[in-house]
Enzyme design. Structure first.
Site, PDB file in Angstrom:
ATOM      1  N   SER A 217      -7.040  -2.575   1.088  1.00 21.11           N
ATOM      2  CA  SER A 217      -8.475  -2.407   0.832  1.00 21.11           C
ATOM      3  C   SER A 217      -8.749  -2.319  -0.669  1.00 21.11           C
ATOM      4  CB  SER A 217      -8.999  -1.131   1.522  1.00 21.11           C
ATOM      5  OG  SER A 217      -8.370   0.016   0.980  1.00 21.11           O
TER       6      SER A 217
ATOM      7  N   TYR B  97      -7.637  14.875  -9.178  1.00 15.71           N
ATOM      8  CA  TYR B  97      -7.557  13.438  -9.448  1.00 15.71           C
ATOM      9  C   TYR B  97      -7.251  13.181 -10.921  1.00 15.71           C
ATOM     10  CZ  TYR B  97      -8.897   8.504  -9.618  1.00 15.71           C
ATOM     11  OH  TYR B  97      -8.898   7.137  -9.809  1.00 15.71           O
TER      12      TYR B  97
ATOM     13  N   LYS C 155      -3.894  11.424 -12.691  1.00 19.57           N
ATOM     14  CA  LYS C 155      -3.982  10.234 -13.535  1.00 19.57           C
ATOM     15  C   LYS C 155      -3.514  10.521 -14.966  1.00 19.57           C
ATOM     16  CE  LYS C 155      -5.385   7.414 -10.394  1.00 19.57           C
ATOM     17  NZ  LYS C 155      -4.485   6.328  -9.922  1.00 19.57           N
TER      18      LYS C 155
ATOM     19  N   SER D  17      -6.803   5.304 -14.401  1.00 24.33           N
ATOM     20  CA  SER D  17      -8.253   5.496 -14.388  1.00 24.33           C
ATOM     21  C   SER D  17      -8.684   5.986 -15.761  1.00 24.33           C
ATOM     22  CB  SER D  17      -8.638   6.532 -13.327  1.00 24.33           C
ATOM     23  OG  SER D  17      -9.979   6.962 -13.492  1.00 24.33           O
TER      24      SER D  17
ATOM     25  N   THR E 104     -15.760   0.619  -4.441  1.00 26.54           N
ATOM     26  CA  THR E 104     -14.840   0.613  -3.298  1.00 26.54           C
ATOM     27  C   THR E 104     -15.134   1.833  -2.428  1.00 26.54           C
ATOM     28  OG1 THR E 104     -13.130   1.951  -4.384  1.00 26.54           O
ATOM     29  CG2 THR E 104     -13.079  -0.430  -4.776  1.00 26.54           C
TER      30      THR E 104
ATOM     31  N   LEU F  91      -9.440  -2.446  -4.506  1.00 29.37           N
ATOM     32  CA  LEU F  91      -8.847  -3.175  -5.624  1.00 29.37           C
ATOM     33  C   LEU F  91      -7.520  -3.815  -5.229  1.00 29.37           C
ATOM     34  CD1 LEU F  91      -8.869  -4.030  -8.576  1.00 29.37           C
ATOM     35  CD2 LEU F  91      -7.868  -1.804  -9.158  1.00 29.37           C
TER      36      LEU F  91
END
Length: 324
Positions: A62, A206, A210, A193, A241, A64
């Site tokens: 799904s 998150y 990253k 990201s 997305t 990217l």
């Protein structure tokens, strides 16, 4: 008497005579021509680099990852598609087979495993290497997002996000590195990201995962230089997305909301094309974001006090909107 308008007209004529009567114009055209030849050679080299290359894409079912599968397949790469859902991988494989391409394509292989399961990495690596015998490009794309306040978030949630976004890609990369080192050839890509460079409120788990990703692959790049192995870290901004829909919250439940920023993000197909170009040109570190996020990265370094005040203001506004 010569008027001002006449003088200006004569000056223009003299300037044009100077340009056309000397080597300036030929030199200008020559520079344009050289630049055009350089871009053409760069394009040819990129196509040759990716054509028939064995490319592994994690999180290919799904967003990217799916679009990366499409653009690399269209470039003539030999794909190994990885994901947790076998049916979704089979659907993607059928979709790729129906694409009209200008180059010879290859039937993709599928490897089903959960990147967040440490015990699955060794078996998955062996299966990946069996597909084509080696790996040229590994695209660490699979990941999970997070929404929540730090004071409400359990440590289990922090671990879950880190397992998927950091430890999983690191384990897979380490498992494939020996074969790349032996061949003295390979390319590791980490889809990070903008939040791997700056942190914003209510994204702690998150952003932390990253940031760790950025640090690890920066170190890897330096260490792999002696083996001629490329390492590319790509830091996109918001992409349209289902990342926010599938994000985990403070208590471990699914967020289930399409954030406005995500809905207004760039299309995954557009970002995938940029990923393809970055890999083909062997870029080291790439930011794929709009002006404001890109400026925020520099602001964090050049004027940290101002950046922190802006983030605190953002936190107040977001908290207020949630409580209203």
């Amino acid at each position: 008497m010569v008027t001002e308008a006449t003088r200006k007209s004569l000056l223009k004529v003299r300037v044009m005579d100077f340009v056309t009567s000397t080597a300036i114009l030929p030199l200008l055209f020559g520079c344009v021509g050289i630049f055009g030849v350089f871009k053409l050679l760069q394009w040819i080299r990129m196509k040759a680099y990716l054509r028939n290359a064995v490319v592994v894409v994690t999180g290919a079912t799904s967003g990217l990852g799916r679009e990366c599968a499409r653009v690399f397949y269209s470039a003539g790469a030999k794909l190994v598609l990885c994901g947790r859902n076998r049916e979704a991988l089979e659907e993607l494989t059928k979709e790729l087979a129906s694409l009209a391409t200008k180059v010879q394509t290859h039937k993709p292989y599928m490897v089903t495993f959960d990147l967040a399961d440490p015990g699955a990495i060794a078996a998955a690596t062996a299966e990946i290497l069996q597909c084509f015998g080696h790996v040229d490009v590994l695209i660490n794309n699979a990941g999970i997002s997070y929404r929540g306040a730090i004071v409400d978030t359990t440590t289990d949630v922090d671990k879950k996000v880190m397992e998927t976004n950091y430890f999983g890609p690191v384990a897979l990369t380490k498992a494939l590195l020996p074969s790349m080192i032996k061949r003295r050839q390979g390319h590791i890509v980490a889809i990070s990201s903008v939040q791997g460079k700056i942190s914003i409120p209510f994204r702690s788990a998150y952003a932390a995962s990253k940031h760790a990703t950025q640090a690890f692959f920066d170190c890897l790049r330096a260490e792999m230089e002696q083996y001629e192995i490329e390492v590319t870290v790509i830091s996109p901004g918001y992409i349209h997305t289902n990342l926010s829909l599938n994000a985990v919250t403070a208590d471990g439940s699914t967020y289930g909301v399409m954030d406005k920023t995500t809905a207004q993000g760039r299309s995954p197909a557009e970002v995938a094309r940029d990923v393809l170009a970055a890999v083909g040109k062997k870029k080291k570190d790439v930011i794929l974001a709009d002006l404001l996020p890109s400026l925020a990265i520099y602001l964090r370094t050049l004027a940290p006090g101002l950046f922190f005040r802006l983030m605190a203001s953002r936190a107040r506004k977001e908290r207020k909107s949630k409580n209203s």
